[in-house]
Design a protein around this motif. Structure first.
Motif, PDB file in Angstrom:
ATOM      1  N   ARG A   1       0.836  -1.198   0.000  1.00  0.00           N
ATOM      2  CA  ARG A   1       0.000   0.000   0.000  1.00  0.00           C
ATOM      3  C   ARG A   1       0.874   1.252   0.000  1.00  0.00           C
ATOM      4  O   ARG A   1       0.596   2.229  -0.701  1.00  0.00           O
ATOM      5  CB  ARG A   1      -0.909   0.003   1.232  1.00  0.00           C
ATOM      6  CG  ARG A   1      -1.848   1.197   1.295  1.00  0.00           C
ATOM      7  CD  ARG A   1      -2.971   0.984   2.291  1.00  0.00           C
ATOM      8  NE  ARG A   1      -2.530   0.982   3.673  1.00  0.00           N
ATOM      9  CZ  ARG A   1      -2.519   2.069   4.456  1.00  0.00           C
ATOM     10  NH1 ARG A   1      -2.935   3.225   3.985  1.00  0.00           N
ATOM     11  NH2 ARG A   1      -2.116   1.979   5.699  1.00  0.00           N
TER      12      ARG A   1
ATOM     13  N   LEU B   1     -10.271  -8.608   9.605  1.00  0.00           N
ATOM     14  CA  LEU B   1     -10.474  -7.179   9.851  1.00  0.00           C
ATOM     15  C   LEU B   1      -9.567  -6.284   9.024  1.00  0.00           C
ATOM     16  O   LEU B   1      -9.626  -5.066   9.118  1.00  0.00           O
ATOM     17  CB  LEU B   1     -10.238  -6.875  11.335  1.00  0.00           C
ATOM     18  CG  LEU B   1     -11.197  -7.560  12.308  1.00  0.00           C
ATOM     19  CD1 LEU B   1     -10.770  -7.308  13.739  1.00  0.00           C
ATOM     20  CD2 LEU B   1     -12.613  -7.059  12.056  1.00  0.00           C
TER      21      LEU B   1
ATOM     22  N   LYS C   1      -8.340  -3.651  19.149  1.00  0.00           N
ATOM     23  CA  LYS C   1      -9.105  -4.686  18.474  1.00  0.00           C
ATOM     24  C   LYS C   1     -10.491  -4.166  18.131  1.00  0.00           C
ATOM     25  O   LYS C   1     -10.974  -4.319  17.008  1.00  0.00           O
ATOM     26  CB  LYS C   1      -9.210  -5.912  19.383  1.00  0.00           C
ATOM     27  CG  LYS C   1      -9.630  -7.159  18.658  1.00  0.00           C
ATOM     28  CD  LYS C   1      -9.573  -8.341  19.594  1.00  0.00           C
ATOM     29  CE  LYS C   1     -10.148  -9.583  18.927  1.00  0.00           C
ATOM     30  NZ  LYS C   1     -10.266 -10.683  19.911  1.00  0.00           N
TER      31      LYS C   1
ATOM     32  N   LEU D   1     -10.392  -1.819  15.264  1.00  0.00           N
ATOM     33  CA  LEU D   1     -10.284  -2.475  13.961  1.00  0.00           C
ATOM     34  C   LEU D   1     -11.644  -3.009  13.523  1.00  0.00           C
ATOM     35  O   LEU D   1     -12.015  -2.919  12.352  1.00  0.00           O
ATOM     36  CB  LEU D   1      -9.246  -3.605  14.023  1.00  0.00           C
ATOM     37  CG  LEU D   1      -7.815  -3.128  14.304  1.00  0.00           C
ATOM     38  CD1 LEU D   1      -6.860  -4.307  14.396  1.00  0.00           C
ATOM     39  CD2 LEU D   1      -7.352  -2.163  13.221  1.00  0.00           C
ATOM     40  N   VAL D   2     -12.385  -3.534  14.471  1.00  0.00           N
ATOM     41  CA  VAL D   2     -13.737  -4.007  14.165  1.00  0.00           C
ATOM     42  C   VAL D   2     -14.588  -2.828  13.696  1.00  0.00           C
ATOM     43  O   VAL D   2     -15.321  -2.918  12.716  1.00  0.00           O
ATOM     44  CB  VAL D   2     -14.387  -4.653  15.412  1.00  0.00           C
ATOM     45  CG1 VAL D   2     -15.852  -4.925  15.171  1.00  0.00           C
ATOM     46  CG2 VAL D   2     -13.661  -5.935  15.778  1.00  0.00           C
TER      47      VAL D   2
ATOM     48  N   ASP E   1     -13.711  -1.719  10.250  1.00  0.00           N
ATOM     49  CA  ASP E   1     -14.236  -2.669   9.272  1.00  0.00           C
ATOM     50  C   ASP E   1     -15.714  -2.401   9.020  1.00  0.00           C
ATOM     51  O   ASP E   1     -16.179  -2.382   7.878  1.00  0.00           O
ATOM     52  CB  ASP E   1     -14.028  -4.099   9.782  1.00  0.00           C
ATOM     53  CG  ASP E   1     -14.371  -5.128   8.725  1.00  0.00           C
ATOM     54  OD1 ASP E   1     -13.679  -5.167   7.696  1.00  0.00           O
ATOM     55  OD2 ASP E   1     -15.348  -5.882   8.927  1.00  0.00           O
TER      56      ASP E   1
ATOM     57  N   ARG F   1     -16.146   0.759   6.975  1.00  0.00           N
ATOM     58  CA  ARG F   1     -15.772   0.571   5.579  1.00  0.00           C
ATOM     59  C   ARG F   1     -16.896  -0.109   4.818  1.00  0.00           C
ATOM     60  O   ARG F   1     -17.212   0.255   3.682  1.00  0.00           O
ATOM     61  CB  ARG F   1     -14.488  -0.255   5.492  1.00  0.00           C
ATOM     62  CG  ARG F   1     -14.004  -0.461   4.073  1.00  0.00           C
ATOM     63  CD  ARG F   1     -12.561  -0.927   4.040  1.00  0.00           C
ATOM     64  NE  ARG F   1     -12.398  -2.289   4.523  1.00  0.00           N
ATOM     65  CZ  ARG F   1     -12.404  -3.372   3.731  1.00  0.00           C
ATOM     66  NH1 ARG F   1     -12.599  -3.234   2.421  1.00  0.00           N
ATOM     67  NH2 ARG F   1     -12.221  -4.561   4.236  1.00  0.00           N
TER      68      ARG F   1
ATOM     69  N   PHE G   1      -0.843  -5.081  15.301  1.00  0.00           N
ATOM     70  CA  PHE G   1      -1.702  -4.904  14.140  1.00  0.00           C
ATOM     71  C   PHE G   1      -2.216  -3.485  13.972  1.00  0.00           C
ATOM     72  O   PHE G   1      -2.717  -3.121  12.919  1.00  0.00           O
ATOM     73  CB  PHE G   1      -2.849  -5.900  14.182  1.00  0.00           C
ATOM     74  CG  PHE G   1      -2.350  -7.299  14.245  1.00  0.00           C
ATOM     75  CD1 PHE G   1      -1.862  -7.910  13.100  1.00  0.00           C
ATOM     76  CD2 PHE G   1      -2.290  -7.977  15.440  1.00  0.00           C
ATOM     77  CE1 PHE G   1      -1.331  -9.182  13.151  1.00  0.00           C
ATOM     78  CE2 PHE G   1      -1.765  -9.251  15.508  1.00  0.00           C
ATOM     79  CZ  PHE G   1      -1.285  -9.857  14.359  1.00  0.00           C
TER      80      PHE G   1
ATOM     81  N   LEU H   1      -0.498  -1.926  11.260  1.00  0.00           N
ATOM     82  CA  LEU H   1      -0.643  -2.599   9.970  1.00  0.00           C
ATOM     83  C   LEU H   1      -2.018  -2.439   9.349  1.00  0.00           C
ATOM     84  O   LEU H   1      -2.275  -2.927   8.259  1.00  0.00           O
ATOM     85  CB  LEU H   1      -0.333  -4.093  10.135  1.00  0.00           C
ATOM     86  CG  LEU H   1       1.084  -4.427  10.581  1.00  0.00           C
ATOM     87  CD1 LEU H   1       1.224  -5.911  10.845  1.00  0.00           C
ATOM     88  CD2 LEU H   1       2.079  -3.971   9.518  1.00  0.00           C
ATOM     89  N   SER H   2      -2.901  -1.777  10.054  1.00  0.00           N
ATOM     90  CA  SER H   2      -4.248  -1.644   9.516  1.00  0.00           C
ATOM     91  C   SER H   2      -4.248  -0.600   8.404  1.00  0.00           C
ATOM     92  O   SER H   2      -3.291   0.130   8.218  1.00  0.00           O
ATOM     93  CB  SER H   2      -5.213  -1.241  10.629  1.00  0.00           C
ATOM     94  OG  SER H   2      -4.865   0.030  11.137  1.00  0.00           O
ATOM     95  N   ASN H   3      -5.344  -0.547   7.727  1.00  0.00           N
ATOM     96  CA  ASN H   3      -5.485   0.383   6.614  1.00  0.00           C
ATOM     97  C   ASN H   3      -6.789   1.130   6.784  1.00  0.00           C
ATOM     98  O   ASN H   3      -7.843   0.566   6.534  1.00  0.00           O
ATOM     99  CB  ASN H   3      -5.474  -0.393   5.297  1.00  0.00           C
ATOM    100  CG  ASN H   3      -5.766   0.511   4.098  1.00  0.00           C
ATOM    101  OD1 ASN H   3      -5.754   1.727   4.210  1.00  0.00           O
ATOM    102  ND2 ASN H   3      -6.026  -0.108   2.956  1.00  0.00           N
ATOM    103  N   PRO H   4      -6.793   2.364   7.205  1.00  0.00           N
ATOM    104  CA  PRO H   4      -5.621   3.173   7.562  1.00  0.00           C
ATOM    105  C   PRO H   4      -4.989   2.728   8.871  1.00  0.00           C
ATOM    106  O   PRO H   4      -5.659   2.117   9.686  1.00  0.00           O
ATOM    107  CB  PRO H   4      -6.226   4.568   7.712  1.00  0.00           C
ATOM    108  CG  PRO H   4      -7.619   4.318   8.160  1.00  0.00           C
ATOM    109  CD  PRO H   4      -8.052   3.089   7.392  1.00  0.00           C
ATOM    110  N   ARG H   5      -3.722   3.081   9.018  1.00  0.00           N
ATOM    111  CA  ARG H   5      -3.022   2.701  10.246  1.00  0.00           C
ATOM    112  C   ARG H   5      -3.659   3.418  11.429  1.00  0.00           C
ATOM    113  O   ARG H   5      -4.098   4.560  11.317  1.00  0.00           O
ATOM    114  CB  ARG H   5      -1.544   3.072  10.139  1.00  0.00           C
ATOM    115  CG  ARG H   5      -0.870   2.401   8.937  1.00  0.00           C
ATOM    116  CD  ARG H   5       0.643   2.453   9.056  1.00  0.00           C
ATOM    117  NE  ARG H   5       1.258   1.975   7.814  1.00  0.00           N
ATOM    118  CZ  ARG H   5       1.691   2.776   6.845  1.00  0.00           C
ATOM    119  NH1 ARG H   5       1.594   4.090   6.975  1.00  0.00           N
ATOM    120  NH2 ARG H   5       2.235   2.273   5.756  1.00  0.00           N
TER     121      ARG H   5
END
Lengths: 352, 352
Positions: free
Chosen positions: A268, A291, B258, B261-262, B265, B268, B288, B291-295
Motif C-alpha cells: 500500500r 479485519l 481490536k 479495527l472491528v 471494518d 468501511r 496490528f 498494519l491496519s489500513n488506515p493505520r
DNA sequence: CTGTTAGCGCTTTCAA
DNA sequence: TTGAAAGCGCTAACAG
C-alpha cells in the motif's frame, strides 16, 4: 484457600474430626474403603476448615505431578495464544496444571525451560513452534513424554512422510496449500511468489507444499518465486515493494497472516493495489485477518484444537506408555477480498 | 534431565560421592560451610549423573515453591500475550516458575484456578484484566500475595484515587486519554463518541477519563456519545455503522485496538471513510494497529513491562511481607493515519 | 568442614 | 472400616 499463612493440613482435619490422617486421605480421595458417614463428616470438616491439599507433598509420594510443561517461543503471536488457550483449557479439564516457559527463540533459554520442567517433574511436555533443535529436546526428554505442536517430526530428517512414534500435532498444511493454489488458479492468478517466514518447520513445509501443489495442478513450478519474508521490516519494506513492482507477480502467498498484513502494508505504501495488482494470502486465520483492509484470504488452522490434541496425546502416552504418532488436523480455506478480483471472476463459485 | 524413568536423587549422588546427603545439598545450593574441593567433586558427580533436584521435595521442606500463578482471562488477546510474555520472562529471570490458568471470563473457572494456585502453593498470584469479582480473589488470597494487572483497585469502590496497600499495575490511562483528546481537538475534531468495551475496569476507566479530559479542555462533555462497543459483531456491525452515519460524530474513541479495527471494518462496509468522515482511535498499540489500513492512532501501553512489574511487586511483597500500592506505568500517544485529516491540519505539530 | 537426625504433608501397605 | 507406621526427596538444625 488462603495462600500464605499457615495452611491447614490434612493433619489438622484429622485432629478436628478425631480420626487418623489416613482416614482423612481416604475420605477426600474417593477411596471406597471407608464408611459413608465418616466420609461425609470428614469432607464437611475439611471444607469447613478450608483445607486445600498440598500438591508438593502429594506429588512426592505419588510420583506424579499432574503437571504439563508448555514451551512457547513467543506468546505475542496470536496463533500461539490460541494454542496455549486450547492446551490450558483441556489440561484443566483433565485435572492437570500447566507450567509454561518462554523460549524467546533462544536455544539456551529453551534448555533452561526443559530443566525447569524436569525439576517440577512435569508428567509431559509440549513444545510449540519450530524450535531450533528438536533433537536437543529429545536428548533430554523421553519421546513418550513430548509432543511437538507445529513442529516438524525430527525423525524425518526434514520433510518426507512421517511415521515414527513421535508426538507431533500439525495442521494439514498440504491440503490447505492445495486449496489455496487451486483457488488462486481459478481466479486467474499465475505468477506466484512465496513470501517465506522465519526458519521454522511450518515455513519450509508450506513452501514445499506450494511447489507440489503447483506441479500437480499442471502449472509450471518455475513460475514460483521465493522471497525471504522474515527480513521484511519497516526499513526494508520499500525494497520489498520495489521488488514486487519490478517482477510483477500476481499472487503473493505469505507464510502466515501476520506476514501477509505486513506485506499488504508495504504494498500500500508503494501504491500497489491488492487484489487488483496482486493477490495476497496468509495462513492461520487469526482474528485480524478478517479485519484487514482488504480482508485477508487465508487458510484457517484450528489452533485451539491443536493445543487440545497435544494434551490428549500426552495423557494418552502417560497412560499407555506409548506416544501415538503424528496427527494432522484439517484446515479450511477462507476466501476473502485480498484474493478476489474486483470484477467477479468468471466462475468464482467458492463459498466462504 | 530425563523426565520419566527413575530419576536420580540426591541420595544417589551422595552414595556415588561417598558423602552424606547434607553435604550434597550444601554443595549444590551454594552453602559456604563446605570444602571447596568437596563441593567441586560433588557438583561434578551430580552433573555426571544428570541429577535434577526434585522441586516437590524441595518446596515441601522449604515451605516456598518459587512458583507464581498467573490468571489470564483470554490468551487470545494480543495485549494479554505481551503481558504474559513479560511476566514469564521476568519470573524466569528471578528463578521463579509460572503456572497459568485460563479464566475464560467465567467466575467459576476463576475460582477453580485460584484453588489450583493454592494447591500448588504459589508464592504469589497475578490476575490479569478486569476480572469479574476481584473481591472474591481477595477473600481467598492474602492481599500481600496478589497483584491485579489492568484491573481496578477494588479498594476504591469504583474509580477514585487509589491508596490502599493493594498490588495493582495499571497503565496511566488518564494521561493517555488526555493526550489522545488533545490531539483530536488539535486536528479539529469535536463530536466524540466513546465506543466502550466489555464490562472490565479498563473500559470504564477510559470512558471516565475521556469525560474528564473533555471537561478540562474546555470542551462540552455533553458532546460525548457512548456506544456499547462490545455488542458489535458481524451481525450487528451494520446497525452500528448506520448509527454512526446518522449521528455523524467526527471521532470514535474505541476501548482498545481490536475494537477499533472491528469498528473500522464496519465503517468501511458502510462506506464511511476513515479518517475523512470520522477519526478512529484505539488503545494498546498491538502490532496490528500499525498494519491496519488506515493505520491506527492509538495509545501505546508497555504491556510486557506491566507483566514484569507485576512479578517485581510480587517478589517484593514476598520478601518484605507488604505489597507496595498501585503503580502506574507511562503510556505514549502514537498518532497514525486513522486520526489525521488527509489535508495537513493547520498546526499538526505532533511528533509520532 | 561434615554427618546424623528429624521432619515438610501426604499416601499407602499392613494390622487390627 | 479404621489406625499405625513408613517413606517419597529434600533441607536444616545440631553435634562432632
Amino acid at each position: 484457600v488462603n495462600i500464605n499463612a499457615r495452611r491447614v493440613t490434612l493433619q489438622d482435619v484429622a485432629e478436628d474430626a478425631r480420626v487418623s490422617p489416613s482416614t482423612v486421605s481416604r475420605a477426600l480421595n474417593g477411596n471406597r474403603r471407608i464408611g459413608s458417614e465418616t466420609r461425609a463428616r470428614v469432607q464437611y470438616i475439611a471444607a469447613q476448615l478450608g483445607y486445600v491439599p498440598n500438591q508438593a507433598a502429594r506429588s512426592l509420594v505419588l510420583r506424579a505431578t499432574r503437571t504439563l510443561g508448555l514451551l512457547v517461543p513467543d506468546f505475542t503471536e496470536p496463533i500461539h495464544g490460541q494454542v496455549v488457550s486450547g492446551f490450558q483449557g483441556e489440561a484443566a479439564l483433565q485435572g492437570y496444571t500447566v507450567i509454561m516457559a518462554n523460549g524467546f527463540d533462544e536455544p539456551e533459554r529453551e534448555a533452561r525451560a526443559l530443566e525447569v520442567f524436569a525439576r517440577h517433574q512435569a508428567d509431559g511436555i509440549a513444545v510449540l513452534g519450530g524450535v531450533l533443535d528438536q533433537r536437543q529436546v529429545l536428548a533430554s526428554v523421553h519421546p513418550s513424554r513430548v509432543v511437538f505442536v507445529d513442529g516438524e517430526n525430527p525423525a524425518l530428517g526434514g520433510g518426507g512422510t512421517e511415521d515414527l512414534p513421535l508426538g507431533c500435532v500439525r495442521a494439514d498444511d498440504g491440503a490447505g496449500v492445495e486449496a489455496l493454489v487451486a483457488h488462486l488458479l481459478e481466479v486467474g492468478r499465475r505468477r506466484f511468489v512465496y513470501v517465506a517466514g522465519p526458519p521454522v518447520a511450518s515455513s519450509s513445509i508450506r513452501g514445499k507444499a506450494i511447489v507440489r501443489a503447483l506441479t500437480q495442478s499442471g502449472a509450471d513450478p518455475r513460475d514460483l518465486g521465493i522471497y525471504a519474508g522474515e527480513r521484511i521490516d519497516p526499513a526494508s519494506a520499500p525494497a520489498f515493494a520495489d521488488e514486487v513492482a519490478a517482477s510483477r507477480p500476481d499472487a503473493l502467498l505469505c507464510y502466515d497472516d501476520k506476514l501477509a498484513l505486513v506485506v499488504m502494508d508495504a504494498l500500500r505504501a508503494r501504491g500497489i493495489r491488492v487484489p487488483d495488482d496482486v493477490a495476497v494470502t496468509g495462513f492461520d486465520d487469526i482474528p485480524f485477518a478478517a479485519l484487514s483492509n482488504p480482508r485477508l484470504t487465508t487458510v484457517a488452522q484450528p489452533a485451539a484444537d491443536m493445543g487440545r490434541y497435544a494434551v490428549l496425546m500426552l495423557l494418552g502416552a502417560i497412560e499407555t506408555g506409548v506416544m501415538r504418532a503424528s496427527i494432522h488436523v484439517p484446515v479450511q480455506l477462507v476466501v476473502r477480498e485480498s484474493s478476489t478480483t474486483p470484477q467477479p471472476a468468471r466462475e468464482a463459485v467458492r463459498r466462504d
